[in-house]
Design an enzyme around this catalytic site. Structure first.
Site, mmCIF file in Angstrom:
data_model
loop_
_atom_site.group_PDB
_atom_site.id
_atom_site.type_symbol
_atom_site.label_atom_id
_atom_site.label_comp_id
_atom_site.label_asym_id
_atom_site.label_seq_id
_atom_site.Cartn_x
_atom_site.Cartn_y
_atom_site.Cartn_z
ATOM 1 N N GLY A 1 7.086 8.294 2.387
ATOM 2 C CA GLY A 1 5.718 8.716 2.063
ATOM 3 C C GLY A 1 4.765 8.549 3.169
ATOM 4 C CB CYS A 2 2.244 10.975 4.485
ATOM 5 S SG CYS A 2 1.358 11.151 2.758
ATOM 6 C CG ASN A 3 -1.107 7.423 2.458
ATOM 7 O OD1 ASN A 3 -1.831 8.092 2.974
ATOM 8 N ND2 ASN A 3 -1.129 7.582 1.030
ATOM 9 C CB SER B 1 5.013 7.391 7.685
ATOM 10 O OG SER B 1 5.938 8.006 6.625
#
Ligand SMILES: NC(=O)C1=CN([C@@H]2O[C@H](COP(=O)(O)OP(=O)(O)OC[C@H]3O[C@@H](n4cnc5c(N)ncnc54)[C@H](OP(=O)(O)O)[C@@H]3O)[C@@H](O)[C@H]2O)C=CC1
Ligand SMILES: CC(=O)N[C@@H](CCC(=O)OP(=O)(O)O)C(=O)O
Length: 347
Positions: free
Chosen positions: A151-153, A155
């Site tokens: 997931g981007c957040n 990461s």
């Protein structure tokens, strides 16, 4: 050359992946699928000139499974079933899931934060993940068949926090992350809160109160790094930019430490990394636009009670498609950085 089938090809995450493939010498898109969208790729991603004439077709597990690699850029809770169908059709096909469906090792975590059935976990697509025990995560990715892209957040928070956890500077209590996040993280499907007149001139917190689904993903990574993570607060704030995440994480200290201890912890974690780099000043999202870099800054607070760590990434690159390709390169035995840019765009 490896052939790549892509599901969710009309979405933002798969669009970024196709943009990387256009400069990748070993990966070639061979089949593009979507939900209801049909036509040429230029109708959905007009910026991807290289592949403008490729057809977007119905999503079909049997046809996807004929490729060396399948990338699933589908909404969460939609990837698990089709991944199982592809594996049944062709057990040798490598699958990279950009959704959350194969990230969580604990089934109870899945059911607490996601709808639908649990499909197990795959190797997490973060080569720089610190592991307290056993082979490095990079070595595990080299042996992996399937990959769960992060997931981007999650990461951004993991890169900011894991060095302090791995060095034992925190007992995992009271870690608090606040993130400024861009709109492309929400995907391409139109929603009333995502239209221009709602977005512009406004910063909008969402999923407050410990409800964001990336919390168990972050806690899992911090456990892997060697921490306990008793509580974790994470609050994203949508800000008017198309891409980018900057996470600011406060990490209370277990015991008194020096500024050198903090510097050593972060240097030990990242000094040999190409894509996760330490900065002398808090990084901004503008520095990483379009690149696979994660920029990290950490400092001891003036009162000596906590570390403040900052991480900036491009959500579509190091937060998704870049991380996926970096991990896939490892699994395919290629140079890890093949096709990936370290430099951002400026201005
Ligand atoms: N955007 C980001 O920054 C990040 C995204 N991710 C994850 O990547 C995945 C894709 O996200 P994103 O690209 O942003 O989403 P988008 O909404 O932009 O795209 C979703 C894609 O999935 C297709 N699709 C939707 N439902 C179905 C279905 N039932 N069957 C087949 N195809 C379907 C859509 O096709 P159609 O055009 O026909 O609707 C579209 O191609 C998600 O799981 C997301 O959480 C992960 C990290 C960061
Ligand atoms: C702005 C915005 O809505 N961002 C998304 C990030 C999505 C993401 O990282 O994807 P996964 O759902 O695959 O984990 C969010 O916070 O939910």
């Amino acid at each position: 050359m490896f052939s790549v089938g892509i599901a969710g090809a009309t979405g933002y995450a798969a669009g970024e992946l196709l943009s990387i493939l256009a400069g990748h010498p070993e990966l070639e898109p061979a089949l593009l699928c979507a939900g209801t969208s049909r036509g040429k790729l230029r109708d959905f991603h007009p910026h991807l000139r290289t592949y403008a004439d490729l057809e977007v077709e119905e999503t079909n597990a049997r046809r996807l499974a004929r490729n060396d690699v399948v990338v699933l850029g589908l909404p969460h809770a939609h990837a698990g079933k089709i991944a199982a169908d592809i594996e049944a059709e062709n057990p040798r096909c490598r699958i990279v899931d950009l959704s959350a469906d194969h990230r969580l090792e604990n089934e109870a975590d899945w059911h607490a934060f996601y709808p639908g059935d649990y499909y197990g976990s795959w190797t997490y697509g973060v080569p720089e993940l610190l592991r307290r025990d056993g082979p490095s995560h990079r070595e595990r990715l080299k042996q992996a068949k399937n990959i769960a892209a992060p997931g981007c957040n999650a990461s951004a928070v993991i890169f900011a926090t894991q060095p302090a956890v791995a060095a034992g500077l925190t007992d995992g209590t009271g870690i608090t992350a606040t993130l400024a996040v861009g709109y492309s993280g929400a995907g391409k499907t139109p929603k009333p809160n995502l239209i221009f007149s709602e977005a512009i001139e406004s910063a909008a917190p969402y999923k407050v109160g410990g409800t964001h689904r990336h919390i168990p993903e972050i806690a899992q990574a911090l456990r892997t790094a060697g921490g306990v993570t008793r509580s974790l607060s994470m609050t994203p704030i949508l800000v008017p930019m198309s891409r980018g995440i900057v996470a600011v994480v406060t990490i209370p200290l277990r015991d008194a430490v020096s500024a050198d201890d903090v510097e050593n912890a972060y240097r030990n974690a990242y000094e040999n990394e190409k894509f996760v780099q330490l900065c002398d000043a808090p990084p901004s999202t503008g520095l990483v636009r379009g690149s696979n870099a994660a920029l990290v800054y950490a400092t001891l607070n003036r009162d000596g009670e906590a570390i403040t760590a900052v991480c900036a990434i491009d959500n579509l690159m190091k937060g998704t498609a870049g991380a996926a390709i970096q991990s896939l390169n490892l699994a395919l035995g290629l140079d890890e950085s093949t096709g990936l840019k370290q430099n951002g765009m400026a201005p």
